[in-house]
Design an enzyme around this catalytic site. Structure first.
Site, PDB file in Angstrom:
ATOM      1  N   ARG A   1      45.784 127.608  45.516  1.00  0.00           N
ATOM      2  CA  ARG A   1      44.809 126.669  44.995  1.00  0.00           C
ATOM      3  C   ARG A   1      43.654 126.552  45.982  1.00  0.00           C
ATOM      4  O   ARG A   1      43.885 126.448  47.195  1.00  0.00           O
ATOM      5  CB  ARG A   1      45.450 125.290  44.775  1.00  0.00           C
ATOM      6  CG  ARG A   1      46.389 125.211  43.576  1.00  0.00           C
ATOM      7  CD  ARG A   1      45.650 125.328  42.243  1.00  0.00           C
ATOM      8  NE  ARG A   1      46.540 125.320  41.088  1.00  0.00           N
ATOM      9  CZ  ARG A   1      46.927 126.413  40.419  1.00  0.00           C
ATOM     10  NH1 ARG A   1      46.519 127.606  40.817  1.00  0.00           N
ATOM     11  NH2 ARG A   1      47.706 126.288  39.366  1.00  0.00           N
TER      12      ARG A   1
ATOM     13  N   GLN B   1      64.079 119.995  53.535  1.00  0.00           N
ATOM     14  CA  GLN B   1      65.156 120.274  54.492  1.00  0.00           C
ATOM     15  C   GLN B   1      65.016 121.675  55.092  1.00  0.00           C
ATOM     16  O   GLN B   1      64.619 122.600  54.400  1.00  0.00           O
ATOM     17  CB  GLN B   1      66.513 120.205  53.777  1.00  0.00           C
ATOM     18  CG  GLN B   1      66.919 118.802  53.361  1.00  0.00           C
ATOM     19  CD  GLN B   1      67.068 117.867  54.555  1.00  0.00           C
ATOM     20  OE1 GLN B   1      67.724 118.214  55.529  1.00  0.00           O
ATOM     21  NE2 GLN B   1      66.450 116.699  54.500  1.00  0.00           N
TER      22      GLN B   1
ATOM     23  N   HIS C   1      40.060 134.081  40.319  1.00  0.00           N
ATOM     24  CA  HIS C   1      41.360 133.517  39.940  1.00  0.00           C
ATOM     25  C   HIS C   1      42.092 134.390  38.907  1.00  0.00           C
ATOM     26  O   HIS C   1      42.324 133.964  37.766  1.00  0.00           O
ATOM     27  CB  HIS C   1      41.195 132.080  39.406  1.00  0.00           C
ATOM     28  CG  HIS C   1      42.456 131.276  39.552  1.00  0.00           C
ATOM     29  ND1 HIS C   1      42.469 129.910  39.682  1.00  0.00           N
ATOM     30  CD2 HIS C   1      43.758 131.658  39.601  1.00  0.00           C
ATOM     31  CE1 HIS C   1      43.717 129.480  39.789  1.00  0.00           C
ATOM     32  NE2 HIS C   1      44.511 130.526  39.743  1.00  0.00           N
TER      33      HIS C   1
ATOM     34  N   GLY D   1      45.147 135.783  39.645  1.00  0.00           N
ATOM     35  CA  GLY D   1      46.494 135.958  40.198  1.00  0.00           C
ATOM     36  C   GLY D   1      47.535 136.438  39.203  1.00  0.00           C
ATOM     37  O   GLY D   1      48.299 137.358  39.466  1.00  0.00           O
ATOM     38  N   SER D   2      47.578 135.797  38.047  1.00  0.00           N
ATOM     39  CA  SER D   2      48.614 136.172  37.070  1.00  0.00           C
ATOM     40  C   SER D   2      48.074 137.111  35.993  1.00  0.00           C
ATOM     41  O   SER D   2      48.766 137.400  35.022  1.00  0.00           O
ATOM     42  CB  SER D   2      49.186 134.915  36.412  1.00  0.00           C
ATOM     43  OG  SER D   2      48.188 134.256  35.650  1.00  0.00           O
TER      44      SER D   2
ATOM     45  N   VAL E   1      51.597 127.976  34.906  1.00  0.00           N
ATOM     46  CA  VAL E   1      52.576 127.424  35.839  1.00  0.00           C
ATOM     47  C   VAL E   1      52.084 126.083  36.377  1.00  0.00           C
ATOM     48  O   VAL E   1      52.854 125.190  36.669  1.00  0.00           O
ATOM     49  CB  VAL E   1      52.897 128.415  36.985  1.00  0.00           C
ATOM     50  CG1 VAL E   1      51.681 128.708  37.842  1.00  0.00           C
ATOM     51  CG2 VAL E   1      54.035 127.900  37.865  1.00  0.00           C
TER      52      VAL E   1
ATOM     53  N   GLY F   1      57.734 129.403  49.057  1.00  0.00           N
ATOM     54  CA  GLY F   1      58.491 129.447  47.811  1.00  0.00           C
ATOM     55  C   GLY F   1      58.668 130.872  47.300  1.00  0.00           C
ATOM     56  O   GLY F   1      58.588 131.830  48.076  1.00  0.00           O
ATOM     57  N   ARG F   2      58.890 130.992  46.008  1.00  0.00           N
ATOM     58  CA  ARG F   2      59.187 132.302  45.415  1.00  0.00           C
ATOM     59  C   ARG F   2      58.095 133.336  45.647  1.00  0.00           C
ATOM     60  O   ARG F   2      58.364 134.491  45.945  1.00  0.00           O
ATOM     61  CB  ARG F   2      59.398 132.144  43.907  1.00  0.00           C
ATOM     62  CG  ARG F   2      60.706 131.513  43.534  1.00  0.00           C
ATOM     63  CD  ARG F   2      60.919 131.610  42.026  1.00  0.00           C
ATOM     64  NE  ARG F   2      62.055 130.792  41.638  1.00  0.00           N
ATOM     65  CZ  ARG F   2      61.966 129.486  41.345  1.00  0.00           C
ATOM     66  NH1 ARG F   2      60.798 128.879  41.391  1.00  0.00           N
ATOM     67  NH2 ARG F   2      63.053 128.816  41.007  1.00  0.00           N
TER      68      ARG F   2
END
Lengths: 371, 371
Positions: free
Chosen positions: B283, B217, B332, B334-335, B103, B190-191
Site C-alpha cells: 500500500r 507473537q 498498481h 500487483g495482481s 483482497v 505474511g504469505r
C-alpha cells in the site's frame, strides 16, 4: 572484496605512468579503459610494468591505440576495440598477450593471434548470474506489460486508467491452481540457461525443454539429475519444432554467428503458443526482428523481452520491435552490474598479468590449433 | 480450467437478464462488472437467480448501482465501488451478502455490514503468487536501472550510448564470489513476503530479516524451519531499525491504514545502506513519498521499485517519485495477471453464491463482533 559502488564518476586518479617510449626497461602494457577504483590498483601496484592507460572515460580512439601499441608486451581491451591484423602488426613481435574484458570475442581475430603465438584471455562464467537475473526480469516484464505500464505512468495517464478486472493482464509466470503447468524452454542449454532455470523453480515451473547444437552429445544422466534436483516433472532435449510448440516462456541463450542466425524466424514463431513469451539475452542475430514484430502484431505470441537486437546499437524509436507495445527492449545490459563488471575487469587483469608472468591464465582460449 | 487469454476486448455476450423490478420471483444479484468469458458462465448458469449486470466495460456508475440495488439479495463489487451505509440502506433488508473481487476491503464499511447481519466475502490468497512475482520483478528492475534504460531505448539514445565498463551498472540481486552475502528484508512477513522469499533463494540470498506487527507473537520454530528449508544462514525477526540497516533489498508488504502510515520515512531511509533497494507492492501509504524522493536524490539508498504510491491513481509525470530516474513506478498491477484475476473473480462469485445458497463461503470476513 567489498565492491565500491561509486562508479557514476570514475574517481581513480590516473597515476603517473611511464611515457610511451620508455618500453624496453619495463614491459609495456596498454589498457584501453580505466577499470575503476576496485580494479586499477591491481595494475598500479605492478611497478615492474610500464602502464599506458587510455585517459578518457569513453571508447579509446583507434589512433591512440595504434600509436601506443608498438613494443607492448600486453594489451587489455574492451569489446569496443578490434584486435585485428592491423593492431597486431602495429604491436610487433613483443606482444605476448591480449586480454579482453568480455565473454564474447567477435572483435578478436583468433587466427591472427594464433599465428603469432599471442595468448588470448577472456572473461566467461563471471557474468552467468547477472545474465540469468536479467533473463528472469525480462520474462516477468514481458508477461506483466512492464513496458506499457511504465510509459503510462510517465505519460501521466495513471489518473485516467481506473482499476479494471483485466486491465494490463498478461500470462502469469508462476503457476496457479487453475493453471498448474508451466514449461520453460531454452534455445541453448549452457551455464546461463541452467542458472536461469534454477531461478525459475520456485515460481512453480513444472517442465523444461531445451535444444542444443545438433552436433553435441546427448546428456541423459545430467538431464535426469537436473530434473530431480529441481523437482521438475520433465526435462528433455527436443528439436526446435517441439521447443517452439511446448514453451510457455522461451529463453534464447545460444552463441551468435552465422550458424545460429535467425533460428527464431517466422516459421518458428508461428509454432509458438499464443500465450507464450520470448526472451533473448544472448545475441540479437538469433532472432529475425521483422518476423518477431509480425508475430507480436498478429498475436502469434504474447510478448517479448529483449536485451539484444540484431544491428544494435543502431536501434531507434522507429525500430519494428521498439514500436511494439508488448516488446521490452533493453540496451544490452546483461552483464551490467557493479559486482559482475568488477569481476570481469578483475579477471581480465588477472589474465593479462598471468601471461606476462609466464603463469597459467585463469581463462584463455586455446589457440594452438589456429596457428 | 484453461484460462482464456483473449481479454483485450471482452467478448462475453450480455445474456438477457431479468429486468430490475422482477425481484421477488428470483433472488436478485447485482454485479458491477463483466467478469469475462471464464467466469461469467458461473453466474449465467444460475437460472434461479435474477442477474443484473452493469453492461459497460468501465467502472459502474454509482447512480446505476443505487438504482438497481433495491431488493437485491446479493451484490458483487469491485474495489472501485463503495459498500457504505448509503448503498446498504438503498439495498434494504433483502441483502444477504456483499462479495468483493479484491483482497483489500477499505471500500467496505464492515461495521455497517455487521450491524445488518450481511455476510462479506473477499479474495485473499489467490493473488499471493502474482504479487510475489511482481515483487521480484521490481527488485530486479530497480537494481538494473530498468526505468532509465527503457527510456533510453525509446528515446533513440541507444546508438549514442556505446558500451562502457560501468554504464548502467547497479547492485546485483544475485550473490557473486566477490559479494557473497545478501540480506533480504521484509516489512510485514505474511504469505506474500514468504512467497517472495522463496523465489529469491536461487538468487543466492544468504540471510533474511523481517519486522511484524509489534503485537503479534514471535514464531521462532516457524522461522527456524523456514531458514532450514531455504538453506539460509539466518532468518530473524528484528525491529524496524535493524530492518532498515541490514536489508540489501527491502520489501514493504504490510497492510495499509493509519497504523502503518509512513513507516518508511526519512529516519528509516537514512538508516538504509547506500546500495540498497526498496520495493513496495502493498500500500502506498506505508512510504512517505517526499522522504523517498529525497533519499533517491541524495543517494541514501540506491533505487526503488513501487507498484503503489500514496495518493494513487492521481500520480502524474511531475510526481516526486515518477521524476526520479532510479525509481520504477508501476500503476498498481500487483495482481494483474489473467490467471490471478480469473481466480479472484471466480472466488468472488463462489463467495456470493455460497452465501445465497446458505453454504459456507470460501473466503469471508467474520463480522460477528462488529454488529
Amino acid at each position: 572484496m567489498v565492491v565500491c559502488h561509486n562508479y557514476e564518476v570514475l574517481v581513480v586518479p590516473l597515476r603517473e605512468v611511464g611515457s610511451q617510449n620508455q618500453a624496453g626497461f619495463r614491459p609495456k602494457v596498454v589498457v584501453t579503459r580505466n577499470l575503476g577504483p576496485d580494479v586499477m590498483p591491481l595494475l598500479y601496484e605492478r611497478s615492474d610494468l610500464d602502464l599506458v592507460l587510455w585517459p578518457e572515460d569513453r571508447v579509446a580512439d583507434r589512433s591512440w591505440l595504434l600509436e601506443n601499441i608498438p613494443g607492448a608486451a600486453g594489451v587489455l581491451v574492451m569489446i569496443t576495440e578490434k584486435v585485428d591484423k592491423e593492431l597486431l602488426e602495429a604491436a610487433g613481435p613483443s606482444l605476448k598477450v591480449a586480454s579482453t574484458m568480455s565473454v564474447g570475442y567477435e572483435h578478436a581475430d583468433l587466427s591472427e593471434l594464433g599465428k603469432r603465438g599471442i595468448k588470448f584471455g577472456y572473461t566467461p562464467d563471471v557474468l552467468t548470474d547477472a545474465v540469468a537475473d536479467l533473463s528472469v526480469m525480462l520474462a516477468l516484464m514481458a508477461g506483466r506489460n512492464a513496458g506499457q505500464v511504465i510509459t503510462l505512468v510517465q505519460d501521466s495517464k495513471w489518473p485516467a486508467s481506473p482499476w479494471a478486472p483485466f486491465a494490463f493482464c498478461g500470462p502469469q509466470l508462476s503457476t496457479t491452481p487453475i493453471s498448474a503447468k508451466r514449461t520453460v524452454g531454452f534455445l541453448g542449454f549452457g551455464r546461463i540457461s541452467q542458472a536461469t532455470l534454477a531461478r525459475l523453480v520456485p515460481f512453480g515451473i513444472t517442465d523444461c525443454v531445451y535444444s542444443s547444437n545438433p552436433t553435441s552429445q546427448p546428456t541423459p544422466s545430467r538431464d535426469e539429475a537436473l530434473a530431480k534436483k529441481h523437482g521438475l516433472k520433465s526435462l528433455r532435449r527436443v528439436n526446435v519444432d517441439e521447443l517452439a510448440r511446448e514453451s510457455d516462456v522461451l529463453f534464447v541463450l545460444a552463441p551468435g554467428g552465422p550458424t545460429t542466425r535467425h533460428l527464431v524466424n517466422e516459421e518458428f514463431l508461428k509454432k509458438m503458443k499464443k500465450t507464450s513469451i520470448l526472451v533473448n539475452t544472448s545475441r540479437g542475430t538469433l532472432v529475425d526482428s521483422d518476423a518477431l514484430g509480425k508475430a507480436l502484431r498478429e498475436g502469434w505470441i504474447w510478448g517479448a523481452g529483449l536485451d539484444v537486437v540484431e544491428g544494435e546499437p543502431h536501434i531507434a524509436a522507429d525500430h519494428v520491435l521498439v514500436k511494439e507495445p508488448r516488446c521490452v527492449v533493453l540496451p544490452h545490459i546483461g552483464s551490467a552490474t557493479l559486482e559482475t563488471r568488477v569481476g570481469m575487469a578483475t579477471l581480465a587483469v588477472q589474465n593479462l598479468l598471468a601471461a606476462l608472468d609466464g603463469k597459467e591464465m585463469p581463462a584463455s582460449i586455446d589457440l594452438s590449433n589456429r596457428s
